[in-house]
Design a protein around this motif. Sequence first.
Motif, PDB file in Angstrom:
ATOM      1  N   ARG A   1       0.801  -1.224   0.000  1.00  0.00           N
ATOM      2  CA  ARG A   1       0.000   0.000   0.000  1.00  0.00           C
ATOM      3  C   ARG A   1       0.832   1.271   0.000  1.00  0.00           C
ATOM      4  NH1 ARG A   1      -5.220   0.023   3.753  1.00  0.00           N
ATOM      5  NH2 ARG A   1      -5.144   2.130   2.967  1.00  0.00           N
TER       6      ARG A   1
ATOM      7  N   ARG B   1      -9.145  -1.137   1.056  1.00  0.00           N
ATOM      8  CA  ARG B   1      -9.652  -1.493   2.380  1.00  0.00           C
ATOM      9  C   ARG B   1      -8.517  -2.082   3.212  1.00  0.00           C
ATOM     10  NH1 ARG B   1     -13.640   1.550   2.102  1.00  0.00           N
ATOM     11  NH2 ARG B   1     -15.353   0.985   0.753  1.00  0.00           N
ATOM     12  N   ASP B   2      -8.844  -2.547   4.411  1.00  0.00           N
ATOM     13  CA  ASP B   2      -7.826  -3.103   5.309  1.00  0.00           C
ATOM     14  C   ASP B   2      -7.072  -4.266   4.689  1.00  0.00           C
ATOM     15  OD1 ASP B   2      -8.284  -1.354   7.353  1.00  0.00           O
ATOM     16  OD2 ASP B   2      -9.599  -2.695   8.472  1.00  0.00           O
ATOM     17  N   HIS B   3      -7.796  -5.258   4.154  1.00  0.00           N
ATOM     18  CA  HIS B   3      -7.164  -6.483   3.690  1.00  0.00           C
ATOM     19  C   HIS B   3      -7.345  -6.740   2.202  1.00  0.00           C
ATOM     20  CE1 HIS B   3      -6.223  -7.607   7.768  1.00  0.00           C
ATOM     21  NE2 HIS B   3      -7.466  -7.311   8.103  1.00  0.00           N
TER      22      HIS B   3
ATOM     23  N   GLU C   1      -7.870   8.561   4.431  1.00  0.00           N
ATOM     24  CA  GLU C   1      -7.566   7.376   5.235  1.00  0.00           C
ATOM     25  C   GLU C   1      -7.737   7.732   6.693  1.00  0.00           C
ATOM     26  OE1 GLU C   1      -3.935   5.370   4.494  1.00  0.00           O
ATOM     27  OE2 GLU C   1      -4.437   4.941   2.415  1.00  0.00           O
TER      28      GLU C   1
ATOM     29  N   TYR D   1      -6.961   4.096  11.174  1.00  0.00           N
ATOM     30  CA  TYR D   1      -6.726   2.654  11.065  1.00  0.00           C
ATOM     31  C   TYR D   1      -6.274   2.265   9.663  1.00  0.00           C
ATOM     32  CZ  TYR D   1      -9.439   3.077  15.303  1.00  0.00           C
ATOM     33  OH  TYR D   1      -9.899   3.475  16.534  1.00  0.00           O
TER      34      TYR D   1
ATOM     35  N   GLN E   1      -7.797   2.750   6.937  1.00  0.00           N
ATOM     36  CA  GLN E   1      -8.912   2.311   6.115  1.00  0.00           C
ATOM     37  C   GLN E   1      -9.390   3.511   5.306  1.00  0.00           C
ATOM     38  OE1 GLN E   1     -12.129   0.511   8.223  1.00  0.00           O
ATOM     39  NE2 GLN E   1     -13.216  -0.024   6.377  1.00  0.00           N
ATOM     40  N   THR E   2      -9.530   3.338   4.003  1.00  0.00           N
ATOM     41  CA  THR E   2      -9.974   4.427   3.148  1.00  0.00           C
ATOM     42  C   THR E   2     -11.463   4.658   3.363  1.00  0.00           C
ATOM     43  OG1 THR E   2      -8.299   3.893   1.512  1.00  0.00           O
ATOM     44  CG2 THR E   2     -10.137   5.249   0.777  1.00  0.00           C
ATOM     45  N   GLN E   3     -11.811   5.892   3.652  1.00  0.00           N
ATOM     46  CA  GLN E   3     -13.198   6.298   3.829  1.00  0.00           C
ATOM     47  C   GLN E   3     -13.575   7.172   2.631  1.00  0.00           C
ATOM     48  OE1 GLN E   3     -15.239   5.429   6.386  1.00  0.00           O
ATOM     49  NE2 GLN E   3     -13.635   4.316   7.457  1.00  0.00           N
TER      50      GLN E   3
END
Length: 174
Positions: free
Chosen positions: A43, A71-73, A132, A135, A137-139
């Motif tokens: 990433r 996303r996270d994973h 981001e 955490y 995580q893309t918002q």
Amino acid sequence: MDTQGPNPKLIDALSQASSLELFQLSTIIDRMLADPRRIIAVRANMHLGQTVRFLDWHDGRMRSGKVVAMRDHQVTLHETDARREWKLPYAAIEPPPAGAQPTASTAAPPTPAAPSQPGREDFRCGEKVSFEDRYMQTQIGTIVRINQRTATVETADGPGWRVPFRLLRHVVDI
């Protein structure tokens, strides 16, 4: 990345293994691929709109796609040739070279020569933006209010976020 497929010697060695040994190996590999350090390494040089290469697990071929969500994973890609959307783990992505100059096929991030950060004048109410969270995580959401140093962004999954302008990125629908 080898586009020819797995090494035949490796396949031969694995075919000699028992089912239990293959299962144990599978769980070890799954744990290693889920390691946050590996995800962050991929990433680190990736951004929304960038064109990357990824492995199609159906046929083992490398394909190209544009990053539309992170996303996270997993990452969501829009395949360039077939116009399909893929949700893939970060392990399926060929990492972009660190410090590589963007090519014509990648969406160029801000150039290092002009370190100007986005400010209040770059955003308007009603615009779709991404950022981001803490955490990683893309918002994605819509600006509902412009404050002095931040924008209030409403997302689909919760209350509004107050986000500094330097962390906001415009979202372009494909």
